[in-house]
Scaffold this active site. Structure first.
Site, mmCIF file in Angstrom:
data_model
loop_
_atom_site.group_PDB
_atom_site.id
_atom_site.type_symbol
_atom_site.label_atom_id
_atom_site.label_comp_id
_atom_site.label_asym_id
_atom_site.label_seq_id
_atom_site.Cartn_x
_atom_site.Cartn_y
_atom_site.Cartn_z
ATOM 1 N N GLY A 1 2.707 2.462 10.822
ATOM 2 C CA GLY A 1 3.310 3.363 10.682
ATOM 3 C C GLY A 1 4.082 3.864 11.845
ATOM 4 N N SER B 1 3.499 -2.031 10.249
ATOM 5 C CA SER B 1 5.109 -2.017 10.351
ATOM 6 C C SER B 1 5.688 -3.479 10.208
ATOM 7 C CB SER B 1 5.421 -1.747 11.787
ATOM 8 O OG SER B 1 4.825 -0.220 11.817
ATOM 9 N N GLU C 1 -6.781 4.652 7.815
ATOM 10 C CA GLU C 1 -6.579 6.033 7.589
ATOM 11 C C GLU C 1 -7.644 6.625 7.062
ATOM 12 O OE1 GLU C 1 -2.984 5.380 5.523
ATOM 13 O OE2 GLU C 1 -2.002 4.890 7.505
ATOM 14 N N HIS D 1 -9.583 1.225 5.030
ATOM 15 C CA HIS D 1 -8.169 1.257 5.738
ATOM 16 C C HIS D 1 -8.264 2.029 6.964
ATOM 17 C CE1 HIS D 1 -4.025 2.479 6.401
ATOM 18 N NE2 HIS D 1 -3.690 1.531 5.782
ATOM 19 N N GLY E 1 2.970 -1.331 4.203
ATOM 20 C CA GLY E 1 2.865 0.172 4.035
ATOM 21 C C GLY E 1 4.111 0.755 3.612
ATOM 22 N N GLY E 2 4.806 1.357 4.478
ATOM 23 C CA GLY E 2 6.152 2.017 4.523
ATOM 24 C C GLY E 2 7.203 0.878 3.735
ATOM 25 N N GLU F 1 -4.988 -4.953 10.539
ATOM 26 C CA GLU F 1 -4.194 -3.918 10.887
ATOM 27 C C GLU F 1 -4.437 -3.280 12.169
ATOM 28 O OE1 GLU F 1 -2.232 -2.797 7.029
ATOM 29 O OE2 GLU F 1 -4.155 -1.523 7.101
ATOM 30 N N ASN G 1 0.895 -1.177 0.019
ATOM 31 C CA ASN G 1 0.040 -0.035 -0.091
ATOM 32 C C ASN G 1 0.964 1.215 0.083
ATOM 33 O OD1 ASN G 1 -1.677 2.090 0.485
ATOM 34 N ND2 ASN G 1 -2.500 1.269 2.785
ATOM 35 N N TRP G 2 0.954 1.709 -1.186
ATOM 36 C CA TRP G 2 1.847 2.914 -1.306
ATOM 37 C C TRP G 2 1.439 4.278 -0.667
ATOM 38 C CZ3 TRP G 2 3.914 2.434 -7.007
ATOM 39 C CH2 TRP G 2 4.627 1.212 -7.172
ATOM 40 N N LYS G 3 0.143 4.292 -0.239
ATOM 41 C CA LYS G 3 -0.517 5.494 0.417
ATOM 42 C C LYS G 3 -0.252 6.720 -0.702
ATOM 43 C CE LYS G 3 -0.061 3.169 4.765
ATOM 44 N NZ LYS G 3 0.047 3.197 6.209
#
Ligand code: PGA
Length: 252
Positions: A174, A214, A98, A96, A235-236, A168, A10-12
């Site tokens: 993150g 993470s 966010e 998600h 993600g990251g 998640e 997930n590149w956000k």
């Protein structure tokens, strides 16, 4: 029952057009032919087409980060399932954390998006997870149960096996904090029990449940070993081709 692992990036809201294509190309050359694990990347909407081009001929599938629940019309800024299919997306993330906690989406909104995605032929990656204060108040199972039940309301037995659930925990996204394999496994097993009650055992055994929060090259292997962890939503670490490739290799 063994489920094929599914690892998605997930590149956000990251990358430029050039960065997105370069990242996709680097993934194609390192893990583009991997078949042992299902793979997807979810770039921002505006880079879906060029990333899709870069992935062409590889085993890495294109996904989007969100979708709207109407087909077309006066919904400024929104993107439909048909549009996503049109540019080559096959997966879509819905719910998600966010979107839930920054944008304010409700369980009901997420349910509408999930059903629309299925109806339009996209495979949803449906995210659930508790906040830190909910975990500390021992509300994790209650919160996740509510999210799963409302999110999947009206989803048939035939359709639900095409849904990937991503557990998640919000406190692990993150932050560098990761749920331990035992903490994650406990919630994954609970979700599978819940699916057994909502559908039946054989359906519940088919649904893939990813862990997210993470995930890194250093912790991927132990998480992916847990019996009910069927992949990862990253993600990251998905923004660095070498890290994502190492996570994928940990799953092979
Ligand atoms: P993270 O994000 O890997 O950076 O924690 C995971 C996610 O939000 O899907």
């Amino acid at each position: 029952m063994s489920r094929k692992l599914f690892i998605a990036g997930n590149w956000k809201m990251n990358t430029s057009a050039a960065d997105a294509v370069a990242l996709a190309e680097a993934l194609v050359s390192s893990i583009g032919l991997v078949e042992a694990v299902d793979l997807a990347v979810c770039p921002p909407f505006v880079y879906l087409s060029p990333v899709g081009e870069a992935l062409r001929g590889s085993k890495i599938t294109l996904g989007a980060q969100d979708v709207f629940y109407e087909d077309k019309g006066a919904f400024t800024g929104e993107v439909s399932t048909d549009m996503l299919i049109d540019v080559g997306a096959r997966y879509v993330i819905v719910g998600h954390s966010e979107r839930r906690h920054v944008i304010g989406e409700t369980d009901e909104t997420i349910n509408r998006k999930l059903r629309k995605a299925l109806e339009g032929g996209l495979a949803p990656i449906f995210c659930v997870g508790e906040l830190l204060e909910q975990r500390e108040a021992s509300e994790t199972l209650e919160v996740v149960t509510r999210q799963v039940k409302i999110g999947l309301e009206g989803v048939s037995q035939a359709d639900v096996t095409g849904v990937t659930i991503a557990y998640e925990p919000v406190w692990a996204i993150g932050t560098g904090l990761t749920a331990t394999p035992d903490q994650a496994q406990e919630v994954h097993a609970m979700i599978r029990e819940l699916l057994t009650g909502m559908y039946d055992r054989s359906v519940a055994e088919k649904v893939r449940i990813q862990y997210g929060g993470s995930v890194k090259p250093t912790n991927a292997a132990e998480l992916l070993e847990a019996p009910d962890i069927d992949g990862a939503l990253v993600g990251g670490a998905s923004l660095k081709a070498s890290d994502f490739a190492q996570i994928v290799k940990a799953g092979m």
